[in-house]
Design a protein around this motif. Structure first.
Motif: not given
Ligand code: NAG
Ligand code: NAG
Ligand code: NAG
Ligand code: NAG
Length: 261
Positions: A137, A139-140
């Motif tokens: 992910n 974004t994470k």
């Protein structure tokens, strides 16, 4: 216990066979198929230890996530001594190689290091995000990178210090984008990588959607064309050390968490 009994049984068979002259010597399975996989974790009929070895040897390629069955295995490997020992074996060998070179001290000898899982460790992030089992992910992950608190990989910082003492200059080449230059530089400095010749991040305008192997080869080529000698190159991904202008020797650190082409 069952394994021990079977082992003793096999040894006694071997001993008996050896004693009787009329029978030709036979090779018996001296050890049963036990070992690192003894916690029973397997994936598609192989132990997770064998999965990890096949990944490290680049026989299993282009995999997207750690098989769910091997999540615990990989977690234990990463946080325990095994990962540290495997990393030490790599970096120690790199030092033995560098130490034995008779280098011309003209400031042109460089060592290329990748950053993530090579110079810095994202283990605190992966420990909270399923040790590679969960899909990546961005974004994470970028939020974690932007904190700038990744610890150094202890075995790599030892090698880094020794290479500097040998008069070798350091170049970092990372797939992190240019937008993370500031945070990456301060993260590196805060954990002890206090100097470098170049810190090369991916210019996504110059390399839009380019694979790591192509981007890193192109950046290494620029270094060589400007007169530097890449005497060593260390990364946790095969894409760090494959391609062109790879350097006189390459060193592959362990990474069973993710695969980058
Ligand atoms: C190291 O290099 C120097 C200069 O190139 C040379 O004179 C010397 O013999 C070399 N030493 C060894 C042990 O190869
Ligand atoms: C990725 O992580 C962010 C932040 O935690 C979350 O909002 C988002 O839903 C995640 N994306 C996927 C595809 O799981
Ligand atoms: C990134 O690449 C583009 C295209 O080659 C170039 O114009 C730009 O100057 C580069 N940016 C940096 C910071 O090097
Ligand atoms: C590195 O490789 C080049 C090209 O094969 C060779 O000329 C050079 O002597 C090597 N340098 C070292 C330090 O091994």
């Amino acid at each position: 216990m069952k394994a021990l009994v079977a082992f003793l049984l096999v040894t006694s068979i071997v001993a008996t066979t050896h004693g009787s002259e009329e029978k030709p010597y036979q090779i018996h399975p001296l050890r049963l198929k036990t070992g690192s996989g003894k916690d029973g974790a397997t994936v598609q009929g192989i132990t997770c230890a064998s999965w990890r070895l096949a990944v490290e040897a680049h026989n299993i390629i282009e995999w997207s996530t750690v098989p769910a069955e091997c999540g615990n295995y990989v977690g234990n490997y990463m946080v325990g001594q095994h990962y540290r020992q495997d990393s030490k074996a790599v970096n120690r060998e790199a030092y033995f190689y560098a130490r034995a070179l008779n280098l011309t001290q003209d400031g042109k000898n460089i060592w290329v290091f990748d950053i993530d899982e090579t110079s810095l460790s994202n283990l605190p992030y992966y420990a909270e995000n399923g040790f590679g089992v969960e899909p990546y992910n961005s974004t994470k992950f970028n939020a974690w990178v932007d904190k700038g608190i990744a610890p150094a990989l202890p075995e790599t910082i030892k090698l880094y210090d020794k290479l500097l003492n040998l008069g070798i200059k350091i170049v970092f080449i990372t797939g992190r984008p240019l937008s993370q230059e500031k945070v990456t530089a301060s993260n590196l400095k805060n954990v002890g990588y206090h100097t470098w010749l170049k810190l090369i991040l991916k210019n996504t305008t110059e390399y839009p959607g380019t694979t790591a192997v192509v981007y890193k080869s192109a950046e290494r080529k620029k270094l060589v064309k400007s007169g530097y000698r890449i005497i060593g190159n260390t990364g946790d991904q095969w894409s760090d050390i494959l391609g062109t202008y790879t350097g006189n020797r390459t060193f592959k650190l362990p990474d069973p968490l993710y695969y980058i082409s």
